[in-house]
Design a protein around this motif. Structure first.
Motif, PDB file in Angstrom:
ATOM      1  N   LEU A  76       0.934   1.510   7.442  1.00 31.02           N
ATOM      2  CA  LEU A  76       1.711   1.367   6.209  1.00 31.02           C
ATOM      3  C   LEU A  76       3.125   1.939   6.377  1.00 31.02           C
ATOM      4  O   LEU A  76       4.103   1.353   5.925  1.00 31.02           O
ATOM      5  CB  LEU A  76       0.998   2.060   5.046  1.00 31.02           C
ATOM      6  N   ASN A 134       1.312   1.333  -0.460  1.00 30.89           N
ATOM      7  CA  ASN A 134       1.090  -0.096  -0.734  1.00 30.89           C
ATOM      8  C   ASN A 134       1.969  -0.563  -1.888  1.00 30.89           C
ATOM      9  O   ASN A 134       2.522  -1.658  -1.860  1.00 30.89           O
ATOM     10  CB  ASN A 134      -0.385  -0.350  -1.087  1.00 30.89           C
ATOM     11  N   TYR A 135       2.088   0.294  -2.892  1.00 30.57           N
ATOM     12  CA  TYR A 135       2.913  -0.033  -4.070  1.00 30.57           C
ATOM     13  C   TYR A 135       4.375  -0.248  -3.649  1.00 30.57           C
ATOM     14  O   TYR A 135       5.012  -1.216  -4.041  1.00 30.57           O
ATOM     15  CB  TYR A 135       2.788   1.111  -5.072  1.00 30.57           C
ATOM     16  N   ILE A 138       4.293  -3.626  -1.596  1.00 27.82           N
ATOM     17  CA  ILE A 138       3.826  -4.878  -2.203  1.00 27.82           C
ATOM     18  C   ILE A 138       4.430  -5.192  -3.566  1.00 27.82           C
ATOM     19  O   ILE A 138       4.624  -6.353  -3.908  1.00 27.82           O
ATOM     20  CB  ILE A 138       2.284  -4.815  -2.378  1.00 27.82           C
ATOM     21  N   ILE A 242       0.309  -4.621  -7.015  1.00 21.74           N
ATOM     22  CA  ILE A 242      -0.421  -3.837  -6.003  1.00 21.74           C
ATOM     23  C   ILE A 242      -1.617  -4.668  -5.527  1.00 21.74           C
ATOM     24  O   ILE A 242      -1.952  -5.682  -6.156  1.00 21.74           O
ATOM     25  CB  ILE A 242      -0.862  -2.460  -6.585  1.00 21.74           C
ATOM     26  N   ASN A 243      -2.255  -4.243  -4.430  1.00 18.05           N
ATOM     27  CA  ASN A 243      -3.428  -5.008  -3.986  1.00 18.05           C
ATOM     28  C   ASN A 243      -4.717  -4.402  -4.559  1.00 18.05           C
ATOM     29  O   ASN A 243      -4.732  -3.277  -5.062  1.00 18.05           O
ATOM     30  CB  ASN A 243      -3.482  -5.121  -2.454  1.00 18.05           C
ATOM     31  N   SER A 246      -6.107  -1.048  -3.331  1.00 17.21           N
ATOM     32  CA  SER A 246      -5.432   0.133  -3.870  1.00 17.21           C
ATOM     33  C   SER A 246      -5.897   0.439  -5.286  1.00 17.21           C
ATOM     34  O   SER A 246      -5.966   1.606  -5.681  1.00 17.21           O
ATOM     35  CB  SER A 246      -3.914  -0.069  -3.869  1.00 17.21           C
TER      36      SER A 246
END
Ligand code: SF4
Length: 266
Positions: A76, A134-135, A138, A242-243, A246
Motif C-alpha cells: 500500500l 486504502n482510503y 482509492i 473505499i473497498n 477495508s
C-alpha cells in the motif's frame, strides 16, 4: 523434489517417537513449528545430516498474520507514493500541510506522509492503518448520499457478509447488550452523531471512521421474548470511496477497540 508447504509433509520425515528432545511435546507439533519458521529440521537430533541438507531448503515457511499484514502495508505504501497529496485533500475530506494529509478517523487525527507512514495521537494498529491507506489511494471523493445500505448491497459486499456478521455485528450487539454506556462513548469520545431518522430502532447513531465513509449503527433493545438486534449500514457511496475489505477492517476494528475499552473499565 517440489517445495514442502505442509506440516504433514515434514512430519513424514520425522522419527515419530515423540521423544521431546527438540523441546516440543510431539513430532507433529515439531512439524508445525518448522512450517511456521519457529524450528529447523536440524533441531531434531535424530535426523541425519543428509536428510536435513536435502529438505531444509525446500520448506516453504508459512507467514504469520503480522508478517502478511506488514507485507500488505508495504504494498500500500508503494501506491501512496504515487498520490498527489496537495490536490487530494479535498477528495479525502482531509487537510494538507507540511507534506502530510491529516484525516479524521473517529474524531482523532491521523497524519499520512508522502511515503505512507502514519502518525497519530492514538495507537495506530492495522485495523485503521490498512483502511486509511486504502482510503488515500482509492477514494473517489464522492459526496455522502445519506442513503443507508447494508454491506451486501455494496460492490462485492455479499461475499463478506458471513465474516462481517461474525466479527462485527454479532460482537457489537453483545457489547451493546452488556455495556450500553458504549453508545455514550460513541457520541462523546468518537464524535458520533445521533441519526435524524430512527430507522425503527431504539438507538441509531452515525460514526465517521473516515470522513467520507460514515457508518450507521442501529440497535434495538431486547423486549420480553424478543432478542436485541444490531445492524450496521453504510452510505450508498461507500464503495466509491473505499473497498469492501477495508469496510470489514473498520467494522472489526471498531469491535476490537470497544472490547479493549470495556476490559479496561472492568
Ligand atoms: S526430537 Fe525429533 S523425534 Fe523427538 S519429538 Fe522432536 S521431532 Fe520428534
Amino acid at each position: 523434489m517440489n517445495k514442502i508447504n505442509s506440516p504433514l509433509e515434514i512430519y513424514k520425515l520425522l522419527p515419530k517417537s515423540n521423544c521431546k528432545q527438540c523441546q516440543i511435546p510431539t513430532c507433529l507439533a515439531f512439524a508445525g513449528a518448522v512450517i511456521k519458521g519457529q524450528k529447523k529440521l536440524s533441531d531434531c537430533p535424530h535426523l541425519d545430516k543428509d536428510l536435513i541438507e536435502r529438505f531444509e531448503g525446500k520448506i516453504e515457511k508459512h507467514k504469520t498474520l503480522e508478517e502478511q499484514q506488514r507485507e500488505f502495508m508495504e504494498t500500500l505504501k508503494k501506491e501512496v507514493v504515487r498520490i498527489d497529496f496537495p490536490s487530494s485533500a479535498d477528495r479525502l475530506g482531509a487537510s494538507f500541510s507540511a507534506d502530510k494529509l491529516t484525516i479524521k478517523c473517529l474524531n482523532k487525527n491521523f497524519s499520512v506522509d508522502t511515503k505512507g507512514n502514519i502518525t497519530s495521537e492514538c495507537h495506530v494498529n492495522s485495523w485503521i492503518a490498512v483502511p486509511l491507506l486504502n482510503y488515500v489511494i482509492i477514494c473517489k471523493g464522492m459526496d455522502i448520499t445519506q442513503k443507508w445500505v447494508p454491506l451486501r448491497e455494496l460492490k462485492d459486499g455479499a461475499q463478506w457478509i458471513p465474516l462481517f456478521e461474525q466479527r462485527c455485528e454479532k460482537p457489537l450487539k453483545q457489547l451493546a447488550d452488556n455495556h450500553m454506556e458504549l453508545f455514550d462513548d460513541m457520541l462523546s469520545v468518537f464524535g458520533g452523531k445521533p441519526a435524524e431518522v430512527s430507522f425503527d430502532s431504539d438507538i441509531s447513531l452515525i460514526l465517521y471512521p473516515l470522513p467520507k465513509v460514515p457508518m450507521l449503527i442501529c440497535y434495538c433493545q431486547p423486549e420480553e421474548d424478543m432478542e436485541s438486534k444490531l445492524n450496521v449500514f453504510f452510505d450508498s457511496s461507500a464503495d466509491d470511496n473505499i473497498n469492501i475489505e477495508s469496510l470489514y477492517y473498520l467494522g472489526a476494528g471498531l469491535v476490537n477497540m470497544f472490547e479493549k475499552i470495556v476490559s479496561r473499565r472492568s
